[in-house]
Each structure stands twice: as C-alpha cells, then as structure tokens.
Scaffold this active site. Structure first.
Site, mmCIF file in Angstrom:
data_model
loop_
_atom_site.group_PDB
_atom_site.id
_atom_site.type_symbol
_atom_site.label_atom_id
_atom_site.label_comp_id
_atom_site.label_asym_id
_atom_site.label_seq_id
_atom_site.Cartn_x
_atom_site.Cartn_y
_atom_site.Cartn_z
ATOM 1 N N GLU B 12 112.953 38.872 89.243
ATOM 2 C CA GLU B 12 113.326 38.635 87.843
ATOM 3 C C GLU B 12 112.992 39.803 86.919
ATOM 4 O OE1 GLU B 12 112.552 34.583 86.677
ATOM 5 O OE2 GLU B 12 112.338 35.210 84.597
ATOM 6 N N ASP B 122 111.489 33.807 89.462
ATOM 7 C CA ASP B 122 110.507 32.735 89.222
ATOM 8 C C ASP B 122 111.136 31.390 89.585
ATOM 9 O OD1 ASP B 122 108.895 34.680 88.254
ATOM 10 O OD2 ASP B 122 109.356 34.303 86.151
ATOM 11 N N TYR B 334 101.876 30.769 88.316
ATOM 12 C CA TYR B 334 103.016 30.768 87.412
ATOM 13 C C TYR B 334 102.730 29.857 86.205
ATOM 14 C CZ TYR B 334 107.821 30.745 85.880
ATOM 15 O OH TYR B 334 108.945 30.900 85.132
#
Lengths: 84, 715
Positions: B12, B122, B334
């Site tokens: 990403e 992600d 995350y």
C-alpha cells in the site's frame, strides 16, 4: 407575508413571532418559569426575566429573548397604568 | 517461450513495501526509487518477488465531464488519480500526477507476462480496494485471480507466515470498498454541487462560494450544531446544596445533605439554619464495601484516539497518523481495528518477554511476569473485528529515536497491553450517614487496597479520596461549620474532537478509518471552528444545518447513513448484492436531490453566508478606495496566480494589486503613510526574516523592497 424575527431579522417560517432559533429559546424560557416559581415561591415574570438575564449560565439566544420580553412586559405594564 | 516465474506483490505504501521486501529477502534486496519496485531475487521460500509500492490509492472515482455546474451526475468511473482534475495549475499537484502516472506505467509494463500476483496491502476495506484496483486496472485484470497475504504486523515473522499461507483473493471486501467509494462520491459531489449552485444564487453572496456536504459529514455537523443550539437556548434552573464540616480528633471532612440538590429555597434555608445551629452529628451508619475493578480493555482505534485526546490532547487524526507511523516501523500491530480482543495466536506471552528489554517500562513488565496473580489469558473486551486483533505492541524496540508524540502513543499502547494481564484493582468504598438535627448528611471515601492493573495503566482518572477517619455507628462528631450554595445548572458542554468521535461511533456512522478525517474536513471547510479543544459551529455551519433541516432533512439523517453502513457490511459477508445497495444509494440520493431542487427555487435567502464561507480566510485591511470592503488575498481560478483584491468586487470596486507568487502574507494592522493602503508582512521561508511592506504593488514605498519581494509580473 413572512414576518421577520425582531432579534435577528431572520424570517420566521412558523406562526411564531421569532425565528426558529429564538422561538426555541422563548419556549425554553416559558417552560423553566415553572421551575423558578417552585424554587423561589411566586417570583413573578419580570423578576424571573431579570434574574436569568444576569446569569452567566443563560444561553445567548435565551438572554436576547428575555431582554426583549422584559422590555415588552415593562412597556405593557406602563401602558396599562396610563390607561387606568 | 518460458513462463515468467516472478511474483508481483502490491504493497500500500513505500514504507510497508520496504518492510515486506526486507522480510521476504534472504540476502540484500535492490530498490528502484523511480518505479517504486523492489527486486527480491532470493526470497526465503526460493521465489523471486517484485514488491511494488502504490502510494495509497492510484485510482480514484471521477466525473469524466469535469463540469461543476452539472448535477445530478450518476455516470462516474475509476480514473488514474489526478487525471480527471481541472486544477492543474498547482506545481505540487502536477508533480503528484506525474508520480501516479509513472507508477501506473511501471507496474503495467512489469506485470505483462507475469502469472502470479499477491495483494499485500493493509488487510481492511481500503487496503483491499487499493490492491484490487491496482491489479484490475494497472495489471490487466488480475484482481480476481490474485492471492492475498494477510498480516496484522509488519514484523518479518508475521509477513513470512502470511506469504507461506497465501489465500486466493476474495473480491467481496474490494467490492464493498468500491461501493462505499461510489456512495460517498455520488452523495458528496451531487449534493455539494446542488448546494453550491443554490448558495450562489442567493442575493447574500457577493462572490463565488463553495459549499460541501457528505454522507457522514452532514449528520456529524448536525451533532455539533444541535449541541450549540442547546447551549444557546439554555435557561438554568436554581438548586441549593447544603454541606457541613464534621470533626473527629482534629481531622475534618465534608458531608453533604443527602437529598441534594434541593430545589426549593425555603427548604434549603431551613436545613442550613438548623445545621448551623446544631453542635453535634450522630453517626447513623458506616458502610464499607469492596469493589473489584477489572483491567481496561485492549485498545481498538476509537479507544486509542479517545484516550490520546483525553490525556495528551492529540486530535484523533493526529493519533491515527502517529499510530500508522508506529505500525510502519513494526512497533505495533495494524491500528485500524475495531477489535478489543487479543487472541492467543499473536503469542502474547512472548511479546511480554520481549517488552522486558524496552527501556522505560521493562522492569515493570518483568515484575508483571513474575507476579503469581498475572492472568494467563489477557482481559478481553466485547467488540470484535474479523480482520485484525486489538492494537498490541510487537515487542520490537524502536530502531530510531521516536518523537515526543510518538513516544507517548507508543507508551500508552504498551501500558494498555500490559494492563490486560494484570490482576483486578481492589478498592474500598466507605459511605457514612450522619444525623445533624434531624437532617441526614452523607460522606463518601474511596481507598485503593490493591493497585492491580493501575500500576501499569497509570492514565486512569480515578483519584482516591479516602475517608480517613473511621467513625463507628452511634458515635457523636462535632459540627465545625455549615455552608449553603446556590447553583445553576451549566450549559451542556460542547463536543471536543474526542467526544464527537465517540458520538459517531455510538451512532454507527462512518468507519473507524474515516471518522477522524470527517471531523478534520468539517474544520477545513469552516463549518466548525476549534476553540480551546471545543468544536464551535460557525455561522455557515448553523445556516447549512438549518436550511437542510427545513428543506431536505434526510441528508442529515443518521438512519439513512447507518442503514447504508449495515448494507455494506452485509455485502462483505455476501448477504447482500451490489445491485441492492446501488439501488438504495440511488433512490435516497434521488429523493434528496428532488428536495434540493425545490430549495434552489426558494432562492435561499435564509442562508446567511459570511466571509467565512468564501475561499478567503482573512482580511488584510480595509479597502482604501471604497472604504467599506476588505482587502483579501485571492487566488485566480483562471491563472492560479495570487493577487490582493477588494471584497466589494461584485459591487463594482476594482481595487487590486499583484501579490508575490509564494510565501505567507499577514496583516499588520498599520496603514502605509504614502498611499493609505494597509501594510502587510511578507514571509518567504522559515529561514528568512519577515518584511513589512505596503500591500499596493505600485506604491512608491515598495521600491526599497523590490529586490527581495518576488512578483508575479517579474516572473
């Protein structure tokens, strides 16, 4: 014809004399009058308005409406005094 | 011809691409910074990977017609980012467009002939959409035949494990993400264009104004405005509180009348007078109770944002940005998660062991590990997220020194993680009831018996206030003094960024990733002002909500937004179809547009537009020609150049002067003695001194600054 609010010149969409914001403030002042009457005994409309105008907790629009209502109430009582 | 055995990995961001390449590589990987591709020829599993870094979204939804005057529009599509934008004059924007173009061209060229693709963005809806769009549009329709690498931390261990167990890509998350973008774009662009058109027809606007409203933005602004209205119309109610100070062996404590607050003046006065007259208070009862306080739940994003706002005053968007930086350094998991659970698969015990080497709280963690009351399973909260666990530290120590803000956020995450293993805190609550001349008074106290988790999570707002004396029932205490207080209930407090975020969460509008951004947009669009951490709606915010509530209340309805969120969640679990959701979006949009058309015809005279809503942010001083207008810094829509102009342009005042193409311009509040125009400060960079000069380019006093102030005309 659409009336203008005497306090902010915004158009009052309803039948009320004030615009939508000041109208809510007026309703709030009327509804809290009962609580003040219970708290202080029969305080009287003008005395009540005078007291809430002086409080820092009172909202800006509520204070504006209270000032105008107080002026109107005093004018009315003077007019009725002259009539008599 | 032999088949190309290389595998393309889509990451990403550049930082995450680098981390993934480092984790996959057995030796040294090589990076080509222009194309954003990192070559990993000798990976841990013997494969040859090409890790490609996107820069967030490479594709965006756009209206191909690019005409702001046309609405409603329903014909939109995915285009390379920046391609379908009219505002090409900005140097930064064209540089970004070039970057996006080259990245897309590179991945497009490299992916030809390659058979295997891995989406390593992600693992959430946005990541899924970024990966899917890149694979689908830049890599020649590989979105459906690719593989998915799922990981929650950027540690080598996690990444290698994810690549060892690649799963075939599922398009339902990506479709849900695309549908969310469609809904937001259609909703935002059509309603904003309709509002802009209606507002600019209003007689009160003197210059072109841009209005904007969104699917989540509208209801969020309505929360702030409604709270402000509550404050503005507030009429306080009087109440009384009677207290007395009791004394035992030179120790004083305060007791409060039990039926406080008292609503009648005469009753309050009689309680006060009788208390004042009495010399002794008799202890009626003393109740002691033990209260067990369990640890705080593990952090999800909302909780982290709220706690960082509460203790460090970080706005939610700042906390999110810091948490993402910590994630990219592989220090935490995350952060965009809703979960309050720490599953065993993250091996929390080994993380705890690694945390012992972390300088500020290592010794505390060692103490926790050796504590016999330590929980074997961390304390869990009720919320769950199928994609990611709660936020936890990876146990790695920072490789570079963290900034002050990063250190604070990192430490609070580590402490919160440790707190979930700690035993309950045990408090003793004491409530004493006293009789003072037939009136009951009450005193309360809290004492911490066992600190438990509070030792690790020191941010708790619980302040113990022990009732140190131990009065026994029937005992008589001395009444030292009495007091009566008249109180008025205060106005309800305004929303802060933290409390608005909580409200949006409670109302289930927006997503964990977008809520902070929505609040920032409200501030950026000047609908809301931030004053001393409070969000105060501007005149525009108030007018916007009033107008929409009168004419098209469904735009502000949380119900509609919440329903759509639920449908999008159902799409993720295949219980709903894209067709159904598209129909719902279009039908609600059509009805709102119909209402807005009516509003347009009303000419919107009730929409009070102040200068706050224009593209200008501040006045530089009064106009020397017309005297009533304000001089403001304006950027020309046609040329992109800046100039100083009068706000009364629409009324015929043509006063203007060229302005330097770059640098800050501020008002000084002083007038030029030569020409009467206001004096202004120019600042060109942080290292240069600011220069005070006349705003009028043609003023004779400007001659001395000519060599230092760059001008448009000279360029």
């Amino acid at each position: 014809m659409k009336e203008k609010c005497p306090l902010c010149e915004r158009i009052s969409h309803t039948d009320a004399q004030y615009c939508s914001f000041h109208d809510v403030a007026y309703a709030e002042i009327k509804s809290k009058f009962l609580d003040w009457n219970i708290a202080f005994g029969n305080a009287g409309w003008e005395r009540y308005l005078e007291r809430i105008i002086g409080l820092k907790e009172t909202g800006v629009w509520a204070r504006e409406v209270a000032r105008l209502e107080l002026r109107r109430s005093k004018n009315n009582s003077q007019a009725s005094f002259k009539d008599t | 011809m032999t088949e190309d055995q290389r595998i393309v990995v889509i990451a990403e961001k550049p930082d995450s691409a680098r981390k993934i390449a480092e984790a996959l590589s057995r030796t040294k990987e090589s990076e080509d910074k222009n194309s954003g591709i990192i070559d990993v020829p000798d990976a841990f599993d013997g494969n040859h990977y090409l890790v490609f870094s996107a820069i967030g979204h490479l594709y965006e939804l756009s209206d191909p017609q690019m005409n702001r005057g046309i609405f409603p529009i329903y014909d939109i599509g995915w285009f390379p980012k920046g391609q379908a934008s009219r505002n090409n004059f900005s140097r930064d924007k064209s540089r970004l467009q070039y970057l996006f173009r080259t990245r897309i061209a590179c991945i497009s060229r490299i992916s030809q002939g390659i058979q295997k693709f891995v989406n390593a963005c992600d693992f959430d809806i946005e990541g899924e959409t970024i990966g899917f769009n890149t694979l689908e549009y830049a890599c020649h329709g590989k979105g459906r035949s690719s593989f998915r690498a799922k990981f929650s931390t950027l540690t080598s261990e996690d990444i290698r494990q994810a690549f060892a167990s690649l799963a075939p890509a599922s398009t339902k998350f990506a479709k849900a993400g695309q549908m969310r973008h469609f809904a937001d774009y259609l909703w935002g662009i059509n309603l904003s264009r309709a509002l802009t058109s209606a507002a600019n027809r209003s007689k009160k606007t003197q210059r072109f104004v841009n209005m904007s409203i969104g699917r989540v933005q509208g209801p969020s602004l309505a929360f702030v405005v409604d709270r402000e209205i509550e404050r503005m119309v507030h009429v306080p109610i009087p109440t009384w509180e009677v207290t007395c100070e009791l004394k035992k062996n030179d120790f004083r404590f305060e007791a409060r009348y039990r039926d406080s607050p008292i609503r009648i003046e005469t009753k309050a006065t009689s309680v006060y007078e009788s208390t004042l007259a009495s010399k002794f208070a008799r202890v009626l009862s003393v109740d002691r109770s033990l209260v067990k306080l369990p640890p705080r739940y593990p952090f999800n994003l909302g909780d982290l944002q709220r706690e960082c706002y509460r203790f460090f005053h970080f706005p939610p968007s700042v906390t999110l940005a810091i948490a993402e930086r910590l994630y990219l350094q592989a220090l935490i998991s995350y952060p965009r998660t809703d979960s309050q659970k720490l599953p065993q698969r993250i091996r929390p015990d080994s993380i705890l062991r690694r945390l012992t080497s972390l300088p500020p709280i290592g010794t505390l963690v060692e103490e926790l590990i050796s504590n016999p009351k330590k929980r074997s399973v961390p304390w869990q909260g009720p919320r769950d997220d199928p994609a990611h666990p709660a936020i936890f530290p990876t146990g790695q120590t920072p490789k570079r020194s963290l900034s002050d803000a990063e250190q604070k956020v990192f430490e609070i995450i580590v402490r919160r993680f440790c707190n979930t293993f700690a035993p309950d805190a045990i408090l003793e609550k004491t409530v004493g009831v006293f009789d003072v001349s037939m009136n009951e008074f009450q005193a309360e106290g809290t004492r911490v018996l066992e600190v438990g988790w509070m030792k690790f999570y020191t941010y708790s707002s619980l302040i113990p206030d022990p009732l140190n004396v131990a009065p026994s029932t029937g005992e008589e205490l001395e009444v030292d003094s009495a007091a009566i207080d008249l109180k008025f209930n205060p106005q309800p407090s305004r929303y802060s960024e933290g409390s608005l975020l909580a409200k949006m969460e409670d109302e289930k509008i927006g997503t964990k990733a977008t809520r902070a951004e929505t609040i920032s947009t409200l501030i950026k669009r000047l609908y809301v002002k931030k004053t001393k951490n409070e969000l105060v709606p501007t005149t525009n915010g108030l007018s916007m909500i009033e107008t929409l509530r009168n004419h098209s209340p469904d735009i502000l309805s949380t119900e509609m937004t919440r329903n759509l969120e639920t449908k999008l969640e159902l799409l993720q679990s295949s219980e709903s179809t894209e067709q159904e959701i598209a129909e719902q979006i279009l039908s609600s949009l059509r009805s709102s547009m119909k209402n807005l058309r009516k509003v347009e015809n009303l000419d919107w005279t009730d929409l009070t537009l102040s200068s706050e809503s224009t593209n200008l942010k501040g006045s530089l001083g009064s106009c020397p020609t017309c005297k009533t207008g304000k001089l403001q810094l304006i950027r020309s829509v046609k040329t992109g150049k800046r100039f100083i102009g009068c706000s009364n342009f629409a009324k015929g005042c043509r006063t203007s002067s060229p302005a330097p193409p770059r640098g800050q311009i501020r008002s000084t509040g002083r007038l030029c003695p030569s020409c009467g125009w206001p004096n202004i400060f120019f600042t060109f960079s942080r290292s240069t001194k600011r220069i005070e000069s006349c705003a009028n380019f043609f003023c004779s006093s400007r001659k001395k600054h000519e060599s230092v102030i760059p001008t448009n005309s000279r360029r």
